[in-house]
Design an enzyme around this catalytic site. Structure first.
Site, PDB file in Angstrom:
ATOM      1  N   LEU A  87    -116.901 -32.748  43.394  1.00  0.00           N
ATOM      2  CA  LEU A  87    -117.219 -32.010  42.195  1.00  0.00           C
ATOM      3  C   LEU A  87    -116.827 -30.312  42.181  1.00  0.00           C
ATOM      4  O   LEU A  87    -117.390 -30.028  42.662  1.00  0.00           O
ATOM      5  CB  LEU A  87    -118.465 -32.491  41.145  1.00  0.00           C
TER       6      LEU A  87
ATOM      7  N   GLY B 128    -119.221 -35.911  46.045  1.00  0.00           N
ATOM      8  CA  GLY B 128    -117.976 -37.178  45.443  1.00  0.00           C
ATOM      9  C   GLY B 128    -117.155 -36.364  46.027  1.00  0.00           C
ATOM     10  O   GLY B 128    -116.475 -37.811  45.807  1.00  0.00           O
TER      11      GLY B 128
ATOM     12  N   ASN C   3    -125.508 -35.582  49.614  1.00  0.00           N
ATOM     13  CA  ASN C   3    -126.124 -34.541  49.480  1.00  0.00           C
ATOM     14  C   ASN C   3    -126.542 -33.824  48.099  1.00  0.00           C
ATOM     15  O   ASN C   3    -127.293 -32.858  48.010  1.00  0.00           O
ATOM     16  CB  ASN C   3    -125.294 -33.484  49.983  1.00  0.00           C
ATOM     17  N   GLU C   4    -126.424 -34.944  46.857  1.00  0.00           N
ATOM     18  CA  GLU C   4    -126.880 -34.548  45.458  1.00  0.00           C
ATOM     19  C   GLU C   4    -128.446 -33.597  45.617  1.00  0.00           C
ATOM     20  O   GLU C   4    -128.497 -32.942  44.638  1.00  0.00           O
ATOM     21  CB  GLU C   4    -126.710 -35.622  44.358  1.00  0.00           C
TER      22      GLU C   4
HETATM   23  C1  LIG Z   1    -130.011 -32.700  37.499  1.00  0.00           C
HETATM   24  C2  LIG Z   1    -128.774 -33.332  37.372  1.00  0.00           C
HETATM   25  C3  LIG Z   1    -127.652 -32.380  37.157  1.00  0.00           C
HETATM   26  C4  LIG Z   1    -126.244 -33.129  36.280  1.00  0.00           C
HETATM   27  C5  LIG Z   1    -125.096 -32.470  37.369  1.00  0.00           C
HETATM   28  C6  LIG Z   1    -123.782 -33.804  37.179  1.00  0.00           C
HETATM   29  C7  LIG Z   1    -123.977 -33.975  38.403  1.00  0.00           C
HETATM   30  C8  LIG Z   1    -123.917 -35.616  39.253  1.00  0.00           C
HETATM   31  C9  LIG Z   1    -122.840 -35.450  40.205  1.00  0.00           C
HETATM   32  C10 LIG Z   1    -123.055 -36.711  40.897  1.00  0.00           C
HETATM   33  C11 LIG Z   1    -121.738 -36.431  41.980  1.00  0.00           C
HETATM   34  C12 LIG Z   1    -121.820 -35.561  42.747  1.00  0.00           C
HETATM   35  C13 LIG Z   1    -121.823 -34.343  43.002  1.00  0.00           C
HETATM   36  C14 LIG Z   1    -121.106 -33.190  43.814  1.00  0.00           C
HETATM   37  O1  LIG Z   1    -119.889 -33.669  44.122  1.00  0.00           O
HETATM   38  S1  LIG Z   1    -121.353 -31.242  43.523  1.00  0.00           S
HETATM   39  C15 LIG Z   1    -120.924 -30.866  44.958  1.00  0.00           C
HETATM   40  C16 LIG Z   1    -121.139 -31.093  45.427  1.00  0.00           C
HETATM   41  N1  LIG Z   1    -120.842 -30.257  46.788  1.00  0.00           N
HETATM   42  C17 LIG Z   1    -121.150 -29.398  48.073  1.00  0.00           C
HETATM   43  O2  LIG Z   1    -122.271 -29.062  48.128  1.00  0.00           O
HETATM   44  C18 LIG Z   1    -120.270 -29.050  48.615  1.00  0.00           C
HETATM   45  C19 LIG Z   1    -119.612 -26.982  48.986  1.00  0.00           C
HETATM   46  N2  LIG Z   1    -118.919 -27.051  49.634  1.00  0.00           N
HETATM   47  C20 LIG Z   1    -118.932 -26.647  51.155  1.00  0.00           C
HETATM   48  O3  LIG Z   1    -120.314 -27.657  51.581  1.00  0.00           O
HETATM   49  C21 LIG Z   1    -117.595 -26.237  52.076  1.00  0.00           C
HETATM   50  O4  LIG Z   1    -117.610 -25.646  51.196  1.00  0.00           O
HETATM   51  C22 LIG Z   1    -116.881 -27.398  52.549  1.00  0.00           C
HETATM   52  C23 LIG Z   1    -116.926 -28.967  51.623  1.00  0.00           C
HETATM   53  C24 LIG Z   1    -117.898 -27.872  54.061  1.00  0.00           C
HETATM   54  C25 LIG Z   1    -115.780 -26.921  53.544  1.00  0.00           C
HETATM   55  O5  LIG Z   1    -116.472 -25.261  54.233  1.00  0.00           O
HETATM   56  P1  LIG Z   1    -115.397 -24.454  54.697  1.00  0.00           P
HETATM   57  O6  LIG Z   1    -116.175 -23.446  55.248  1.00  0.00           O
HETATM   58  O7  LIG Z   1    -113.578 -25.008  54.723  1.00  0.00           O
HETATM   59  O8  LIG Z   1    -114.801 -23.832  52.905  1.00  0.00           O
HETATM   60  P2  LIG Z   1    -115.134 -22.579  52.542  1.00  0.00           P
HETATM   61  O9  LIG Z   1    -115.328 -21.103  52.592  1.00  0.00           O
HETATM   62  O10 LIG Z   1    -117.124 -22.877  51.984  1.00  0.00           O
HETATM   63  O11 LIG Z   1    -114.852 -22.505  50.516  1.00  0.00           O
HETATM   64  C26 LIG Z   1    -113.533 -23.099  50.029  1.00  0.00           C
HETATM   65  C27 LIG Z   1    -113.378 -21.653  48.697  1.00  0.00           C
HETATM   66  O12 LIG Z   1    -113.756 -23.748  48.193  1.00  0.00           O
HETATM   67  C28 LIG Z   1    -115.390 -22.939  47.696  1.00  0.00           C
HETATM   68  N3  LIG Z   1    -115.615 -24.476  47.594  1.00  0.00           N
HETATM   69  C29 LIG Z   1    -116.032 -25.056  48.406  1.00  0.00           C
HETATM   70  N4  LIG Z   1    -116.866 -25.968  47.503  1.00  0.00           N
HETATM   71  C30 LIG Z   1    -116.310 -25.715  46.074  1.00  0.00           C
HETATM   72  C31 LIG Z   1    -117.209 -27.085  45.227  1.00  0.00           C
HETATM   73  N5  LIG Z   1    -117.217 -28.994  45.031  1.00  0.00           N
HETATM   74  N6  LIG Z   1    -116.918 -26.678  43.715  1.00  0.00           N
HETATM   75  C32 LIG Z   1    -116.497 -25.690  44.166  1.00  0.00           C
HETATM   76  N7  LIG Z   1    -115.675 -24.626  44.610  1.00  0.00           N
HETATM   77  C33 LIG Z   1    -115.888 -25.295  45.836  1.00  0.00           C
HETATM   78  C34 LIG Z   1    -116.115 -22.114  48.073  1.00  0.00           C
HETATM   79  O13 LIG Z   1    -116.906 -21.410  47.261  1.00  0.00           O
HETATM   80  C35 LIG Z   1    -114.929 -21.009  48.214  1.00  0.00           C
HETATM   81  O14 LIG Z   1    -114.395 -20.234  47.387  1.00  0.00           O
HETATM   82  P3  LIG Z   1    -114.109 -19.330  48.061  1.00  0.00           P
HETATM   83  O15 LIG Z   1    -112.602 -18.817  48.614  1.00  0.00           O
HETATM   84  O16 LIG Z   1    -114.995 -17.982  48.666  1.00  0.00           O
HETATM   85  O17 LIG Z   1    -113.912 -18.519  46.978  1.00  0.00           O
END
Ligand SMILES: CCCCCCCCCC/C=C\CC(=O)SCCNC(=O)CCNC(=O)[C@H](O)C(C)(C)COP(=O)(O)OP(=O)(O)OC[C@H]1O[C@@H](n2cnc3c(N)ncnc32)[C@H](O)[C@@H]1OP(=O)(O)O
Length: 306
Positions: free
Chosen positions: A115, A160, A182-183
Site C-alpha cells: 500500500l 500489499g 510484514n504488517e
Molecule cells: C492498526 C491498524 C492500522 C490500519 C492500517 C491499514 C492497513 C492494513 C492493510 C494491510 C495491507 C497491506 C499493508 C501495506 O502494504 S503497508 C506498506 C508496507 N510496505 C513496506 O513495508 C515496504 C516499504 N518499502 C521497502 O521496503 C522498499 O522501498 C522496497 C520495496 C524493498 C524497495 O527498496 P528500494 O531500495 O528499491 O527503494 P526505496 O529507496 O526504499 O524506495 C524508493 C522510494 O519509494 C518510497 N516508498 C517505498 N515504499 C513505499 C510505500 N509502500 N509507499 C510509499 N512510498 C514508498 C521510498 O520512500 C522512496 O521514496 P523517495 O525516493 O526517498 O522519496
C-alpha cells in the site's frame, strides 16, 4: 429465468405431464448450448485493452493469455488510482473471457512495495473510504476471477505486494528478493481478506507463523514454505513459467475449472462480501489512532532516510 417464464405461461394450457416433458427438452437444450457457447467464447473475444498508464494489459491473440503490468514508479505503491486501474483491467479481462492472466511489474527490482503509505498517513476519510473499497474490490475480483491467474514476481513483494501475488493461483519469483506479509512489524493488523489468501497458499501453521512474526522471506525460503511455486532467473523466464502453468488448463473444461476454483474460494469471498463496511470501519478507527499515525510517519521517514 426462461424456464420460469415458460412454466408460468403454459400453466393454463398444458397438463402436468406435457409440461414436464417440454421443460426437460428446453432445459437440456439450454444447458448444451450454454456449455458450447462458453467453450467457444474464449476463442473469439480476446481484446486489446485501452492503455492505462498505471496498468498495462497485453493480450496474446494466440494463447489468449493477458500480461497485466503494474506501472507506478518507483515502487508500484498501491494508491487509489492504481487500484482503480487494476479494478477496471480485471473487469475488462473478465468480460472478454481471456484464457488466463499474469500479473507483473515494470519496476526493475520491485513487484510492489505494498500500500502507498501516503494513503495511510494523515488520511482524508472520503478518499480513504474510496481507497479501501477499491482495495477490497481488487481482491474480490482477483481472488475470485473466473480465469486462472499467476504472478511473475520480478522484484520485492512486501505486504500489499505479497497480497497481490498470493491472490493469484501460481507464483514464479526471481532470486534475491524479499516477499511476505510484514504488517505486524509495522503495527498493522492484516485484514481478513489478506489472511484468507495466505491460508489458501501455505499451511495453516506457516500462515500463523508468517503473519504473527511478519516475516519477509528470501526467494529461496519462500519456495521452501510454498509461498511461491517456482524460481526463475529473469522476468522473461518468470513470465514463460507462468504461461506454462496457465497452458495446462488448455486441456481442462473452462467451466469445470472456474466452478471448482469458485467453490474452493467461495467461503473467503463471502466472508468479506458480508462485512465490507465493518472491515472499513475497523481499519479506519485503527488508522486514525495517534500512535498508529506516528508509527506510519516514522516508518515513512526511515524509508526516505535510507
Ligand atoms: C492498526 C491498524 C492500522 C490500519 C492500517 C491499514 C492497513 C492494513 C492493510 C494491510 C495491507 C497491506 C499493508 C501495506 O502494504 S503497508 C506498506 C508496507 N510496505 C513496506 O513495508 C515496504 C516499504 N518499502 C521497502 O521496503 C522498499 O522501498 C522496497 C520495496 C524493498 C524497495 O527498496 P528500494 O531500495 O528499491 O527503494 P526505496 O529507496 O526504499 O524506495 C524508493 C522510494 O519509494 C518510497 N516508498 C517505498 N515504499 C513505499 C510505500 N509502500 N509507499 C510509499 N512510498 C514508498 C521510498 O520512500 C522512496 O521514496 P523517495 O525516493 O526517498 O522519496
Amino acid at each position: 429465468m426462461l424456464l420460469t417464464l415458460f412454466e408460468s405461461h403454459t400453466h393454463f394450457f398444458l397438463s402436468m405431464f406435457q409440461k414436464m416433458i417440454l421443460t426437460k427438452i428446453i432445459s437440456n437444450t439450454l444447458s448444451l448450448h450454454k456449455k458450447q457457447l462458453i467453450e467457444w467464447l474464449p476463442a473469439v473475444r480476446y481484446f486489446s485493452s485501452p492503455t492505462n498508464p498505471l496498468v498495462n494489459v497485453d493480450v496474446n491473440d494466440k494463447s489468449g493469455i493477458a500480461v497485466v503490468t503494474m506501472n507506478r514508479k518507483p515502487v508500484n505503491g498501491l494508491s487509489l488510482e492504481l487500484f482503480e486501474a487494476m479494478s477496471k483491467a480485471l473487469d475488462d479481462l473478465e468480460n472478454n473471457r481471456i484464457r488466463g492472466a499474469i500479473l507483473t511489474s515494470s519496476c526493475p527490482t520491485v513487484f510492489s512495495a505494498g500500500l502507498d503509505l501516503n494513503e495511510l498517513y494523515q488520511p482524508d476519510k472520503k478518499r480513504f473510504k474510496a481507497f479501501w473499497t477499491t482495495f477490497q474490490d481488487v481482491w474480490l475480483k482477483l481472488y475470485g476471477s473466473s480465469f486462472p491467474t499467476a504472478a511473475a514476481i520480478n522484484g520485492h513483494a512486501p505486504a500489499g505486494g505479497c497480497f497481490l501475488a498470493i491472490s493469484c493461483e501460481y507464483r514464479v519469483m526471481c532470486p534475491d528478493y524479499k516477499i511476505g506479509l510484514n504488517e505486524t512489524r509495522l503495527g498493522i493488523i492484516a485484514p481478513i481478506f489478506l489472511r484468507a489468501s495466505m491460508r489458501n497458499t501455505v499451511s495453516n501453521r506457516e500462515a500463523e507463523k508468517a503473519l504473527t512474526l511478519g516475516t519477509l522471506y528470501s526467494t529461496e525460503d519462500a519456495l521452501k514454505i510454498g509461498l511461491i511455486d517456482e524460481i526463475a532467473i529473469y522476468k522473461v523466464k518468470a513470465i514463460e513459467r507462468c504461461e506454462n502453468f496457465l497452458a495446462q488448463f488448455n486441456n481442462v473444461s473452462s467451466i469445470a475449472r472456474s466452478f471448482t476454483k469458485r467453490s474452493l474460494r467461495q467461503k473467503d469471498l463471502e466472508e468479506l462480501e458480508n462485512c465490507r463496511e465493518e472491515d472499513f470501519n475497523i481499519f479506519w478507527s485503527n488508522l486514525i489512532e495517534p500512535s498508529v499515525q506516528k508509527q506510519i510517519g516514522d516508518y515513512m521517514q526511515s524509508l526516505k532516510k535510507k
